[in-house]
Design a protein around this motif. Structure first.
Motif, PDB file in Angstrom:
ATOM      1  N   MET A  29     -15.611  32.785 -12.278  1.00  0.00           N
ATOM      2  CA  MET A  29     -14.635  31.701 -12.303  1.00  0.00           C
ATOM      3  C   MET A  29     -13.251  32.224 -12.678  1.00  0.00           C
ATOM      4  SD  MET A  29     -14.531  28.360 -14.828  1.00  0.00           S
ATOM      5  CE  MET A  29     -14.276  29.424 -16.273  1.00  0.00           C
ATOM      6  N   ILE A  30     -13.199  33.052 -13.725  1.00  0.00           N
ATOM      7  CA  ILE A  30     -11.908  33.594 -14.175  1.00  0.00           C
ATOM      8  C   ILE A  30     -11.303  34.490 -13.105  1.00  0.00           C
ATOM      9  CG2 ILE A  30     -10.848  35.147 -15.859  1.00  0.00           C
ATOM     10  CD1 ILE A  30     -12.805  34.021 -17.945  1.00  0.00           C
ATOM     11  N   SER A  31     -12.126  35.323 -12.489  1.00  0.00           N
ATOM     12  CA  SER A  31     -11.637  36.217 -11.443  1.00  0.00           C
ATOM     13  C   SER A  31     -11.137  35.419 -10.233  1.00  0.00           C
ATOM     14  CB  SER A  31     -12.752  37.174 -11.025  1.00  0.00           C
ATOM     15  OG  SER A  31     -12.326  38.019  -9.990  1.00  0.00           O
ATOM     16  N   TYR A  32     -11.864  34.373  -9.881  1.00  0.00           N
ATOM     17  CA  TYR A  32     -11.492  33.529  -8.732  1.00  0.00           C
ATOM     18  C   TYR A  32     -10.128  32.880  -8.980  1.00  0.00           C
ATOM     19  CZ  TYR A  32     -12.404  30.397  -4.762  1.00  0.00           C
ATOM     20  OH  TYR A  32     -12.342  29.736  -3.547  1.00  0.00           O
ATOM     21  N   LEU A  33      -9.912  32.370 -10.180  1.00  0.00           N
ATOM     22  CA  LEU A  33      -8.642  31.736 -10.521  1.00  0.00           C
ATOM     23  C   LEU A  33      -7.510  32.751 -10.607  1.00  0.00           C
ATOM     24  CD1 LEU A  33      -7.006  29.252 -11.383  1.00  0.00           C
ATOM     25  CD2 LEU A  33      -7.786  29.655 -13.736  1.00  0.00           C
ATOM     26  N   ARG A  34      -7.793  33.908 -11.196  1.00  0.00           N
ATOM     27  CA  ARG A  34      -6.752  34.936 -11.366  1.00  0.00           C
ATOM     28  C   ARG A  34      -6.258  35.450 -10.006  1.00  0.00           C
ATOM     29  NH1 ARG A  34      -9.214  38.167 -14.965  1.00  0.00           N
ATOM     30  NH2 ARG A  34      -8.114  37.306 -16.771  1.00  0.00           N
ATOM     31  N   ASP A  35      -7.167  35.543  -9.040  1.00  0.00           N
ATOM     32  CA  ASP A  35      -6.798  36.058  -7.722  1.00  0.00           C
ATOM     33  C   ASP A  35      -6.088  35.022  -6.854  1.00  0.00           C
ATOM     34  OD1 ASP A  35      -7.971  38.427  -8.433  1.00  0.00           O
ATOM     35  OD2 ASP A  35      -9.870  38.027  -7.390  1.00  0.00           O
ATOM     36  N   ARG A  36      -6.014  33.766  -7.318  1.00  0.00           N
ATOM     37  CA  ARG A  36      -5.415  32.694  -6.517  1.00  0.00           C
ATOM     38  C   ARG A  36      -4.423  31.930  -7.386  1.00  0.00           C
ATOM     39  NH1 ARG A  36     -10.441  33.860  -5.231  1.00  0.00           N
ATOM     40  NH2 ARG A  36     -11.110  33.824  -3.012  1.00  0.00           N
ATOM     41  N   PRO A  37      -3.230  32.494  -7.532  1.00  0.00           N
ATOM     42  CA  PRO A  37      -2.230  31.879  -8.431  1.00  0.00           C
ATOM     43  C   PRO A  37      -1.768  30.501  -7.982  1.00  0.00           C
ATOM     44  CG  PRO A  37      -1.264  33.670  -7.152  1.00  0.00           C
ATOM     45  CD  PRO A  37      -2.733  33.730  -6.913  1.00  0.00           C
ATOM     46  N   TYR A  38      -2.107  30.106  -6.779  1.00  0.00           N
ATOM     47  CA  TYR A  38      -1.687  28.803  -6.291  1.00  0.00           C
ATOM     48  C   TYR A  38      -2.673  27.694  -6.676  1.00  0.00           C
ATOM     49  CZ  TYR A  38      -4.828  30.669  -2.681  1.00  0.00           C
ATOM     50  OH  TYR A  38      -5.885  31.255  -2.028  1.00  0.00           O
ATOM     51  N   LEU A  39      -3.786  28.071  -7.313  1.00  0.00           N
ATOM     52  CA  LEU A  39      -4.762  27.059  -7.719  1.00  0.00           C
ATOM     53  C   LEU A  39      -4.456  26.516  -9.112  1.00  0.00           C
ATOM     54  CD1 LEU A  39      -8.148  28.573  -6.468  1.00  0.00           C
ATOM     55  CD2 LEU A  39      -6.702  26.861  -5.344  1.00  0.00           C
ATOM     56  N   ARG A  40      -4.865  25.288  -9.344  1.00  0.00           N
ATOM     57  CA  ARG A  40      -4.672  24.625 -10.623  1.00  0.00           C
ATOM     58  C   ARG A  40      -5.833  24.983 -11.569  1.00  0.00           C
ATOM     59  NH1 ARG A  40      -5.411  20.263  -8.680  1.00  0.00           N
ATOM     60  NH2 ARG A  40      -7.516  19.798  -9.433  1.00  0.00           N
ATOM     61  N   PRO A  41      -5.566  25.401 -12.803  1.00  0.00           N
ATOM     62  CA  PRO A  41      -6.657  25.695 -13.746  1.00  0.00           C
ATOM     63  C   PRO A  41      -7.566  24.485 -13.897  1.00  0.00           C
ATOM     64  CG  PRO A  41      -4.571  26.448 -14.627  1.00  0.00           C
ATOM     65  CD  PRO A  41      -4.236  25.639 -13.396  1.00  0.00           C
ATOM     66  N   PRO A  42      -8.864  24.662 -13.812  1.00  0.00           N
ATOM     67  CA  PRO A  42      -9.787  23.513 -13.872  1.00  0.00           C
ATOM     68  C   PRO A  42      -9.824  22.889 -15.257  1.00  0.00           C
ATOM     69  CG  PRO A  42     -11.013  25.565 -13.889  1.00  0.00           C
ATOM     70  CD  PRO A  42      -9.580  25.944 -13.648  1.00  0.00           C
ATOM     71  N   VAL A  43      -9.628  21.594 -15.308  1.00  0.00           N
ATOM     72  CA  VAL A  43      -9.623  20.880 -16.585  1.00  0.00           C
ATOM     73  C   VAL A  43     -10.997  20.935 -17.255  1.00  0.00           C
ATOM     74  CG1 VAL A  43      -9.266  18.626 -17.670  1.00  0.00           C
ATOM     75  CG2 VAL A  43      -7.792  19.357 -15.782  1.00  0.00           C
ATOM     76  N   ALA A  44     -12.054  20.910 -16.450  1.00  0.00           N
ATOM     77  CA  ALA A  44     -13.422  20.865 -16.988  1.00  0.00           C
ATOM     78  C   ALA A  44     -13.750  22.070 -17.852  1.00  0.00           C
ATOM     79  CB  ALA A  44     -14.420  20.758 -15.833  1.00  0.00           C
TER      80      ALA A  44
END
Length: 477
Positions: A53-68
């Motif tokens: 999850m962390i790697s997926y978010l880090r590699d896609r700076p255009y995504l919003r951090p998941p609130v959950a």
């Protein structure tokens, strides 16, 4: 081969180490409540999903951090503002955001289900409260047992000289410091850090400064699957603890693949060493702590004991007996009163009372951790009453010697006990004697003790079956 620390040679405590015992109990409670409900597979799946999850978010700076799962993200990602990327189509952003949110929901669910990881410290995430809770969690039963053995070997003596409040400060700050040192070395690590080893290492570092010339007792078991074959030896703390520290120091480059937080061990030990040096230089122990401890532990004899001693010294045995009996009715484990009552019984050749009081005095010394006093009593009592059997005393003395790993003394005492005790209790004593002789390689002596047990008139059918089975094993071996 297994080497276990079992205490300090000739170590005598001024008072019970209640903080140490409470820490051991707390670690056990935490283990039972939070570390036994999940499997290694569940923990592994959680950590792998977490990292993904962390790697997926880090590699896609255009995504919003998941609130959950915001609380499970590193601070740099948790507060990140999405940066639109014109090269990525809107539909793709929407799909990847959905994927990320699903990953976050799955990680959050698993994180809630795996209690020990939820309370463990994860360097990449932080979570300040877990710095403390992680110190009471363990990755498995052997991890827990190993840490608690080392803690019980040294902590009671450090607590004894530092006092309970200062010892708690050392333990907790040592564990916190060790955890933060490991996190500083691996700030992006997504893996749970748990265990009391950092705090235990801090206590070991303080012990080295405070008791450098003392000797630590160890139990050596050459073959783990044969625990009855063991040896006891002692070594100076000034030798053993630095060797352990150097071993940890040279292991740091390999800790990444070992799963052991060696950096935390090194940092904890160093912290405890410096803590103790500071206490020594500032004289906190001698000026502030020791006077308080002495005030609480200074022994004051009961007036009845003073009167009993004076009467016994003046040959007024009846007055001495009356005073000491009254004292023992209120304080049955008072070693001073038991000692005097024993001396009175010996002066009157009351052998049954000598046996009973000697056994009680031995138990009282043992319960207080007064090992030297127990051994002195064992050396003193039987020879002076050799003409009379002392089965109760010999039974407790033999059990003490066996429990502390002194097999030669245990064998000697069981031999004398078997000669002194003609009752049915002689049968289990003979069986224990046989087992001890067998563990030392004396097969003939073991067989002889078992045969004596079989010939005893009170040998029951149940005992006979057990002894026959043991004899068959010895004969076959």
């Amino acid at each position: 081969m297994l080497i276990l620390p079992i205490g300090r040679e000739k170590g005598i405590l001024q008072r019970h180490a209640w903080v140490t015992y409470s820490l051991v109990a707390l670690n056990i409670v935490f283990f039972l409540l939070f570390c036994t409900g999940s499997t290694d597979q569940e923990r592994g799946e959680l950590v792998r999903g977490w990292r993904s999850m962390i790697s997926y978010l880090r590699d896609r700076p255009y995504l919003r951090p998941p609130v959950a799962a915001a609380h499970l993200l590193p601070s740099g990602l948790r507060d990140r503002t999405p940066r639109p990327d014109p090269s990525v189509a809107e539909w793709k952003v929407s799909r990847e955001q959905t994927t990320l949110d699903e990953m976050a929901a799955d990680v959050r669910r698993r994180h809630y289900e795996v209690a020990d990881v939820r309370l463990a410290y994860v360097p990449a995430v932080g979570a300040p409260h877990t710095v403390l809770t992680s110190m009471f969690l363990h990755a498995g039963l052997l991890h827990l047992i190993g840490n608690m053995i080392f803690l019980l070997a040294v902590a009671p003596f450090v607590e004894d000289v530092y006092g309970r409040p200062l010892f708690i400060v050392l333990y907790l700050t040592g564990g916190i410091g060790a955890t933060l040192a490991f996190a500083a070395r691996y700030p992006n690590l997504v893996a749970p850090l748990l265990g009391a080893s950092g705090a235990v290492a801090a206590v070991m570092g303080a012990y080295l400064v405070r008791f450098a010339l003392s000797r630590l007792d160890f139990l050596l078991i050459p073959i783990i699957f044969l625990p009855t074959w063991h040896f006891r030896f002692s070594a100076p703390a000034l030798v053993v603890l630095p060797i352990w520290f150097l071993e940890q120091l040279v292991s740091i480059p390999m800790e990444g693949g070992s799963g052991v937080a060696v950096t935390a061990h090194v940092a904890g030990f160093g912290y405890g060493f410096l803590f103790a040096l500071l206490m020594k230089v500032t004289k906190v122990e001698s000026r502030l702590v020791q006077p308080v401890i002495e005030k609480k532990t200074t022994w004051r004899a009961d007036p009845r004991l003073d009167r009993a001693l004076a009467a016994f010294g003046g040959n007024d045995v009846e007055t001495a007996r009356r005073e000491v009996t009254a004292l023992l009715s209120e304080r049955p484990s008072d070693t001073g009163a038991l000692r005097l009552a024993l001396d009175i019984a010996r002066s009157r050749d009351e052998h049954a009372a000598v046996d009973q009081l000697g056994a009680r005095l031995l138990s009282a010394h043992a319960a207080a951790g007064e090992t030297v006093a127990v051994r002195d009593l064992i050396d003193e009592l039987p020879p002076s009453a050799a003409a009379q059997p002392l089965p109760q005393f010999l039974a407790r003395a033999a059990a003490f010697a066996e429990r502390t790993g002194d097999r030669p003394l245990a064998i000697s005492l069981y031999e004398r006990l078997c000669e002194a005790d003609a009752t049915v209790n002689a049968i289990p004593s003979l069986v224990k004697l046989a087992n001890l002789r067998r563990s030392k390689g004396d097969i003939g002596g073991a067989r002889e003790a078992l045969v004596r047990a079989l010939d005893h008139p009170a040998c029951s059918p149940e005992w006979r079956r057990k002894i026959d089975n043991t004899l068959s094993i010895i004969t076959a071996g």
